[in-house]
Every structure is written in C-alpha cells, then in structure tokens.
Design an enzyme around this catalytic site. Structure first.
Site, short mmCIF file in Angstrom:
data_model
loop_
_atom_site.label_atom_id
_atom_site.label_comp_id
_atom_site.label_asym_id
_atom_site.label_seq_id
_atom_site.Cartn_x
_atom_site.Cartn_y
_atom_site.Cartn_z
NE ARG B 96 100.82 -32.77 79.74
CZ ARG B 96 100.12 -33.01 78.63
NH1 ARG B 96 99.46 -34.14 78.45
NH2 ARG B 96 100.10 -32.11 77.66
CD GLU B 99 104.24 -36.88 79.69
OE1 GLU B 99 104.02 -35.80 80.29
OE2 GLU B 99 104.30 -36.97 78.45
CB SER B 122 97.30 -50.80 99.14
OG SER B 122 95.96 -51.03 98.73
#
Lengths: 150, 150, 150, 150, 150, 150, 150, 150, 150, 150
Positions: B96, B99, B122
């Site tokens: 997830r 995603e 960073s």
C-alpha cells in the site's frame, strides 16, 4: 449537450490544465484553497490519479477560467491510478519516496501490526499533505503526512 | 575483548532481537521510549535498516537484557539499507505504501518543486513516525509522517 | 511458558500441519467445519497467508491433535501475505486465476466503477469460498465466490 | 458488402462503443439485460477480451443505435485476450484481484485438488458476475462469482 | 502404515527415480511400455510435472524395484506443474521449443481460430509423443505430436 | 521496375494480406493447398515469421489477386522471426503452448537425449501441422505435430 | 560397478576438475592437446557446458590422474547448457562478448542472410577457438573464431 | 552549407541506405570492397552501430549514388551502439550468437585469463569478419572471426 | 606446498579479511599506504572485484598478519567482477552512484565524444580515488575521481 | 507574453539546442565558459537532466542566438531527471560507467563509510567534470571527477 467530442489522452488533459494554471499564475496551494482540497489532491487530479467530483470540476473550471462542461467531460472517467509513474521511479525526487518504502517497509509493518493488529492501511481511503519547515539552522525540511483508513 | 566471533546473518540478529523483545514483553514503543527514539527507528534497527549508535546499542542491551559487547559487535556494520524488501512488495501492507508512491509520485513532485524549487527530499537525513487515530465514527486511521531534509 | 524455541520457517510449519491433517485423514472442509471457517481460509492459514486468531489456533490444535501452545507460537506472527506464489504463477491451476485478472481486469473495473462509483474492493477485508457443481451433462464446474469490502 | 474498411485499433473500437453507451445513457447492466449476457461479459466485449457472437453484435448494434454491419466488421476478429492489462496491474482496483491470486493461490490449489482431484479450472469456458451487497451496518461489499469448467 | 516420513524435495525424488532407472538399465520407453504410458508422460512423472495415478505408482515401483508404499508417499502430492523450467529456457534444446511458440504462436492462433472457432487447446487434458525418423538422406528428424482437448 | 516504394511495416503487410484473404473468402487451408504449403506455414508468412520463396509469392499473388511484384517487394526481406509474440504470451491460446514447454520441457529433454543422444531439434529446419479430431464422445481435440531436424 | 554414488552438483565437479588441473600444473591448452580437443571445448566440459564423450572421459582421467569410472559417472549426464552464465553477464570479460551480439547482431544477420540466404548458424554443431596475437606495436589482440553449421 | 535539415531517425537512415543498395544491386561485400572495410562493418554503419569516418561517408555516397553532404549529416552523430537489438534477441539467427555467449562464456573467460592473465577483450577496438565454407560432404558452415584488443 | 584446500566462497574470504583488518585496527587507507595502492583498490580486493598481484598478496599478508601462502591460494582466481552488487542497487549509497549514471549518462557521452571522438573509456584499465573535503560552511563533500584509458 | 505555445517534447528541445550549437560551431566547453558552468552541466541541460536557472537560459539564448523567452518556456519545467538512459545502458560508453558502479560499488561503500561514517553522497547537490590527459606513452586517459555533498 456538448457536440461529439474526441477522446483526450491524459497527457493532453494534464497539459491544458497546467497551461491554464500558469496563465492564471496560481499555485497548487491556491487551487487547493479555492476548491477546498489539499494541494496534493489537486495535483493528483491534474495527473489523472485522483477522482474529481462534480464540485471539484466546477471549482477548477471557475478558478482556471475553463469551460465547465468540457472539463467535466475530460475528467469524467474513473482514474487509471498508478499509470503515471514507471516503477522503480527514475526521477530522483520520486525515487526517494520509493526508497523510504524499500528501507522502512519492514519496520512500518512491524510497528503497524503491533499497534493495530492484523490488517492494512488503505491507499485509497487516503489523504496526504506536504508542509515546509525551516529549522533554526536555516535548513529546509519536507514534512509529508499520510492518513489512511485501517 | 570478545573472543573470535562468527559472522551473524541479519536474519539471525533480527530473530534474536525479536525473541528478546517477546521475552521481555515490550513493544517497539516501549523500546523507543527507553532509548529515546521513534518506534519506527527502533524497528528499522532490528531489521538492519538503520544505523545503531553506541548509545542505541547500550540502551537496547540494557532494556532487552542482552550482552552489550555482543550486541555492539552484531550491530557494528554500516546498514545494508534496502535489503529487506523485495520490490514490488508482495506483502499487502507494504504494497500500500508502494502504491502511494505509484499513485501520488507525480503529484508530490509537482507540489514539492512548486513549494521548494528544484531539489529533492533526503531519504537518509530522514525520520518518520506512526500514529493511531480513532475518528468519531469509530473508524481507525493510520497517520504516517515523514520528515526529510531538502 | 514454553522453553526457548527455534524459529520455524513457513515451509516447516506448513509441512507439519499438512502431515497432521493427513494422519487424521481430514479434508480442509472437515477442518473448516470444526473451527467455523471457510475451507479456503483454513488452507490459507496452513500456508501462512491468513492470520490465525487464538480461537483458530485452539480449534486447529484440538482437531489435529497438536500442542496448542507450540502451534500458537508457530502461528503467532502476522502473516507475510503474498510470499507463497511467484508471479506470474507457473502452476497452471493458479495461472488460470491470474489469467482471469489479465483478461477481465478492465471489465471488472468498468462494471465496478459503474455500480459502486470510485473506490476499490478490499483484498484483506475479504473472504472467499469454493463450490463444486455438476451440471446436467455431467460436467464438473468450479464456483469461486469472493466477497470484499468496498 | 461494406466498402473497403480501414483496420480499427481496439482502442478506437472501445472508445466508440463507450461513447455510444454514454449517448444512450445505458449501464453495462442495461446492455447485459438487452442482449442476454452478464454485464461483465458485455464490458469484456467492449474491451476486446470476449468473443462477440453474431447475436451479440446484432443486439448491441440495435440497443446502441450502431450500424450492425460495421460493428460486425469491427468485432469480427477472435479476441486477443489478455492484451488490455499490464501485469502486475498498476491500477489499484485491478491490483486487488491480482493480490487475491498472490495471497490465496496456494490455498485455492490445495482446496481445489482436494475437492476435484488433479486438473484445472478453465479460464475460457468461464463466466463471472458482480453483485453489490449492503450489510446491516451499511457497509458496501462486492461479491464476485466465477464459474469455470473443471 | 509407513512410519513418520520426512518431506522429500522434488530433486530428491527425481534423483532416486533416475538412479533406480539407471540401475535397471531401462529407458523411458521401456518404462512407458511396462506401465502403459507414453514415454514423455513417464519422464514428466519423474520430474514431478505429471500426476501419477495409483496404477502408475504400482507399475513403476514394480519395474524399478522400489518400495511401493514409499513411492506412493513421494508421489502423493498433486504436481506443482511448471516448476522445473526457468523461462525463457537457458537450455538450448528446451529453448528451441520455446522458439517455436515465439515464431509460430500467431500462426497457430490464426489457424486454430479459423478451424475451431473461438476457444483454446488444453495443456492439461493433453498428451504428447516423441518419434524418431531417419529420412532417405540419412538425416535424423524429431517428430513431436501434441494432442489437447479444445 | 516498380517506382520508389515506401517501407511497409509488418502490420501493414499482414493487414493487407488478411484483408485480401477475407475478400476472396479463403481459409489458410485453401491457400496452403493452392501454393503447396502447410496452412501453418502460410499463416506464418502472413505474420512475417516464415520466409516466402519466389514461388510462394507468385502463388499467393495469384490466388489472392494481388500485384505479384508489389507482394515480392513486401515479402522480400528475410523474416524477423520471433517478433510477433510478446513472451510470456498474454493471449491464452498461445500461452497454452508456452505452458506445454514449461511443464514438459524437462521431460522432452530427457526423452530426446535418451533417444537421440546429445544434440538439439532445429526450430528452423522445421515444419508443423494442425489437425482436428472429434472423438467418439463428440469431444474436439487439436493435434499439433512438429517435425524438426536433429 | 561403482557402489551407490551421491549426486554431484556441477560446482563440485568443476571444482574437483580445476583442482586436479592445478595439482598437475596443466593449462587448458595442455589438456586440449592431450585429448585432441580445442582448449575452449575442454574448459566447456569442465563447466558442464559441453558433452564429454567416452574418449574425452578416458583422456581426461588419464592426464589428470583421476578415477576414470568416477569421472564417467560425474560427466554422464547430458549437459544443462546455458546454466552457468546469468544474462546479461555481470562479469566484464563475458559482457564484452554479449556487447558484440548487441552491437553487431543486426549486421551479422544482414550479412549472413545476404551470403547464405534464409537460415541460421547452429550454436550446437559448433566449435570455437581462441588465439593470441601480438602486433608490431606490441599490443596484444584476442582472436576468437567460431564455426557453426548453417 | 545544407539548408536547415530535419532530424532523421535511425530507421529512416537505415531504410534509405538499404534502398539505395538494392537499387544499385550491391552486396555488403561489394560495398566493403569499394570503401575498404569488412562487410560486417559496412552493415553496422547501415544500422548506426559503427562510426562512419569522413572517408567512409565519401566512399558510400559515391558507390551508392547519394548526396555526400546529406549522408555526412545523417551519419554525423556518434553511434548509439547497442540500440538495435532487444536482449535477449527474439530473432533466431541473432539468438544463436547470444546462446554462444551463454554456453561458452565461462569457458572463454577461463581460457582467456589463462592465456592473457587478468584483463578483458575490447568490444570497441574490435573488428569481425564472416566467411562461408562448404565442407567435403557439401555442408555449409559459417566462420565468424572476432579480433579485439586485450 | 599447502595441503589439499577446500574451496572458499568469496563471502568467507571477505569476512576473514575484514576480521583481520578489525583485529589490527587498520583502515583501508592504512592498508593502501602499506601496500602502495589506492584505498578503493584495497577494498575492491577484499570484495573479490580487483585482481591481487603477488605483491599485493605478500603485502596484505604481512600487514594483516595472515598466512601468505593461504592468502595467495584464496586470492588466486581471476576476479568475478560485478558479482557483488545487485542492479539496480538497493543500498542507497551505491544507488546514488547508479543515479549519477542514469542522470548524467547522456551528458557524459556527449562531452566525451566531443572531446575524445568516437571510442569509450575503459572500466578495467581504470583507477579511482575518494577524497574528503570540508568547505568553509563546514559542509562535508565527497570527491570521487575516476581515471580510465580511452 | 508569448502567444499560446505547444508542449515541446524533450527530444524536440534537445534537437533544436544541438542544432543551434552546430550552427554556431560551439563545443560544450565553449558554452560552459560562456555561461559559467561545467561543460557536463551544459550537456545535462541540453538533455533535460539539469535545472536551468534564469541566468543559464539568458546566457544560452545569447550565445546560441535563440529567442530567450521561448527558451525560458522550453526549459521552464523542473527536470525529469533519469529519463534519458534506459538501464542497464545499451550504449557501451555509458555502460562502462554503469560497470564501475557494479564492480566498485561495495568498495566505494566500504571506504566511504570508513571515512565519513554512516550517510550517503548526494547525487543532486552534485557537480562533475571531465578532463583529458595524455600520458608519456601517448595514451589518452579520461579523468572524471564527481563532487557530492555528504
């Protein structure tokens, strides 16, 4: 009703939205305030990664000076989420987020399972924000916050 | 000095740390408070994805009841970050997060460039936290916040 | 408390569960009835793809004649879902399901968006069943039903 | 006979079918009822993933107000199944189905072999349906059922 | 009943079958005749790619001089088909078959659709044979025939 | 000599050949008989996967009613074999052949080495045929035979 | 007959052959001369990429001081060609050969088709040699020659 | 100076060179002799894989009857070597060369290191030739020789 | 001569070298000075990516207090260069170098071709150094210099 | 303000910049001197891999004789870094740099961690230069230096 319209590619839609935004000299933050959305959600609508409600369409058309009916037609399909980024990302800025998942993925899972039990965080019932912070030494920091339903 | 020590694999080190944590019945949050770290950082140290300072080693050895010198030896190498998660992640919870990068990557880049100019966030000079939220309808939400130097 | 236990690999846990099931001459359906679960969920617990609750552990230990405390230890970690199937699947039976996604993916999306609006079906808040059907010509059919939260 | 016709790409055919459907303000369910097909099969015909019989062509031409001979020409080739979805799917909704295969693949195989013996379920002699369910708490659930010849 | 047996890997089972075959100095053709199977099917059973019926197990145990009960145990699982060949195949002999699919795939599809209509050939309800032919110039030819249910 | 001709893509050549074939209402079998080739070879020429000799070109031009000189120009390059099928194949019918290689690859190698010694079967000095068979129960079977030089 | 022998991995066989070669202080060229083979073929036998005839086995056993029967057993299987090099090669020396194919592949095809017509060069009915050349400026050059049946 | 010229794609340049070569009915060997190059180098220039010197450009323009200045413009960029062949190659003829690297890579490395010490053969300071050989039995053989700086 | 020695894996050799270095409390810079090499070359020898000359072996054995003959045996093979880093690198520090190639690859090529003409820089006849720089604001900078033969 | 401008692809922008540079007969070094940048940075701006500041745009427009406003429009987007090189690089010159990372990656990490502690070198706060060196034997060497913030 609008006359018979051609199919627009996502690139065409994105390009014309960004063009209108430049013309009006508006930031995503301005747009977000104008339509009551986080700025990341507005950008995601621009790139076809977020569903635009009827309200969003009306608001965007108004503030960007676009034809509302045409915009509704262009944004009427359910988003093909995930289509914009080739994985692994080549773009360094997006790669850094990918790297966070690669480095901290196991740690997130361990902490989330411990705190929330078995389950997952939704990436769809989900919102996200970006904030800018300048610390005392004058360094700039990015704060990204994500909120997803468990 | 410790006698000639074998090389431990990361899996062996992780397993013995998790075992000790279970024995002591401590959460990552407990460990984090004990050594003054975010709980995600503690979990990342467990999985060999975060550098453990001498302080971290001493603190963890004490609270987990482990030999401090042995732990220092085990955690002495600079982390092989990124080695723990196969990409794309098969584990749904980690997927997830992947995603999110896939769906929102372009939007993050657009907003970040607009707000911060050219540059990147960073992923190393970086910290992250996880919070639990229960809304008024009783739904549970995960809040993940990331803070990275620009 | 159990004495200091080694870490079991998923293969070892799966093998010993399947062995016990063979010894008792029980089907997944028998096990499912015994512990009040769909048979697919039972098989998924065997393969480490489904979380076993305390109830599940007690029920399985009882019906399979296993040490309940040991089984609890073996099944205590949160499942590393998705780890069992290499994608694309080489096994023809599993490949056919993969092929369904490949062939019908767009059609499912089109119908689901039309019926449910924007959103997704959860693969975690999810249950599934398998039924056998013999039609009038004597042909055997597989019926798979899936139920996922929108 | 129709005059010399150009080759249509699948995207062109899909686009014109969806356009006609919007013009008529019909859902896939409406179309399915009109031609005696499940709505998923209708959507699969739209995306070139399902063979359209002569009956299907006539029915669709009639209800969509299209030239039947032209439609027959456009849908006359045997489908290039599987061409529409890049695997692994980037689209979250389709990914969830992929994830089901990844998580439950072994369990399905174990249960199917146990119930049906050696063999496989066909993904071609196959039909599928989608139903919407609202439970007592008001949650919406997707029910997908698949029926394939063994 | 056999005493508690360890899990054998496919490599171990294949190795011991091939070893027994060498000891008895039998070809796959000999084995095929002895148990009433095509030689390719026998080889596929050796490599765990074909289901062995009870009859097959008894026949093979007898002709190879193996313990029938142990062999039944070793061959009792439903085959993990497709697990033996890494794709694309590196082995030149197997690669040539892969190349046939790559070169002639479209042609096979065009001819099969034309002759059989829409549908597919099963790779499971399937048998295959290998024959040797020497032509008049003394050249050796391989004849592979495949027969699959439509 | 023909005037300065544009470069035709394989898709253009294939499309015009298939169009001519439809116009003449001829099957690949008809074409094969007309030019003295197996029908699979004819289809392979259509898709640019088989070299067309001068004879083939003349025969095809005649039976399809095409300009022989133009066709010779279009088919004059040595075939870019293998260019038509993306591997692994997404198309289910072609995938089944791929699956045969994946499942039976080792068995073919074992039997072929045993019968023919060290060496390989050519996929270029190679011909292949497709036959249709209806068994006593009315089931349709595909028979594919391949013949390659050792 | 040799007593029941374990299965040797290719790595074990290669290691013991190279060890014997070092002990005897022989180069591949020495071995090639001793058994009447090109040195590359000898090295390929060492790595399990070339079939060793009975003659080869006897010759190698003699010159390397190995048990001939054991060596015959170890080299008795038909080679799993292609198994030794991961593609694309990471090793720079092997990569350079890969690069030659990548850079000159089209040129070779164009020239070979022009010179030989349609067909291919065999990589199995194939031999290869390596020669060292020092030019007048004192530069060292590698000459690789390949000879394959058309 | 030539007027403002469009950018030519490599495909366009290759196509026009091959077209000119056909018009003049010249082989690569003819061209090679005319400009003092190996025929493979000429073909590599055609495909944009080899740098064309000013001399090469003049020679080719002359023998092919092309505008020398235009050709210089088209061939003026440093070659994007390696861009023409997708790896692994699908084309069987090119694949055979790839297979040689896969099968013989280790053997080449072992022999080269033994003969030349540590180092590599250049694939850039490199030339290659193709010869045709017919043996006493009338078989045709391809001889490829490569010469690279160590 | 040393007695019959087992084959050491690269990991074993690397581990024992690093262990000896820790025992002696020496940096790569110390080792480099002791044997007259850049420190990166020393580290590359440790990881089996750089050929160790006899001199290197003697020097390292002396300064690390290791058996010179054993070390010579362990480092006697020609390096399997490239075997240590999985590409794309997951380790962030190594990934940054990979990113430099991805971002600046075209620019390097354009500048190098312009300055040096057609050709390439060797990655084998190559040396590299790392220097530390602290600027006036107290920021630390890494300077990497590479020198390769054209 | 400029009239409504089309979206330029990166290829179009790069092509027109390189065209202008050729017209003016300027090297990257000349351009670098003219605008006060390293020549690699100028090339990277040409390929869209480096952000062009307003100063850069003005300087480039002036020295290349381009419309400053149009150039500002073309270079106004934040660079899509990493988009120009397909990884692994097929182009040999760029591949050599990739090979340096593959071969020396571990060594760089070991030395950098030893010298700088935990952390990474930035690939964004980064500059790089290319120098040409001719040694006493007349060999040409490339010197690449990279400087990145730690």
């Amino acid at each position: 009703m609008l006359p018979d319209l051609p199919k627009f590619t996502q690139t065409q839609i994105t390009t014309s939205l960004i063009h209108a935004k430049k013309e009006k000299n508006l930031s995503f933050e301005d747009l977000g305030k104008a339509i009551g959305r986080d700025e990341v959600a507005v950008a995601a609508i621009f790139y076809g990664q977020h569903h635009a409600t009827e309200e969003d369409v009306k608001g965007l058309a108004k503030v960007l000076g676009l034809n509302s009916e045409l915009l509704a037609y262009q944004l009427s399909e359910y988003p093909e989420r995930g289509s914009g980024v080739e994985m692994p990302p080549k773009e360094p800025l997006i790669y850094r987020l990918y790297e966070v998942v690669q480095n901290y993925g196991q740690a997130y899972k361990a902490v989330l399972n411990e705190k929330f039990g078995d389950g997952i965080m939704s990436a769809i019932a989900f919102s996200t924000k970006v904030d800018k912070e300048v610390d005392e030494q004058g360094n700039t920091w990015v704060n990204i916050s994500m909120r997803g339903k468990w």
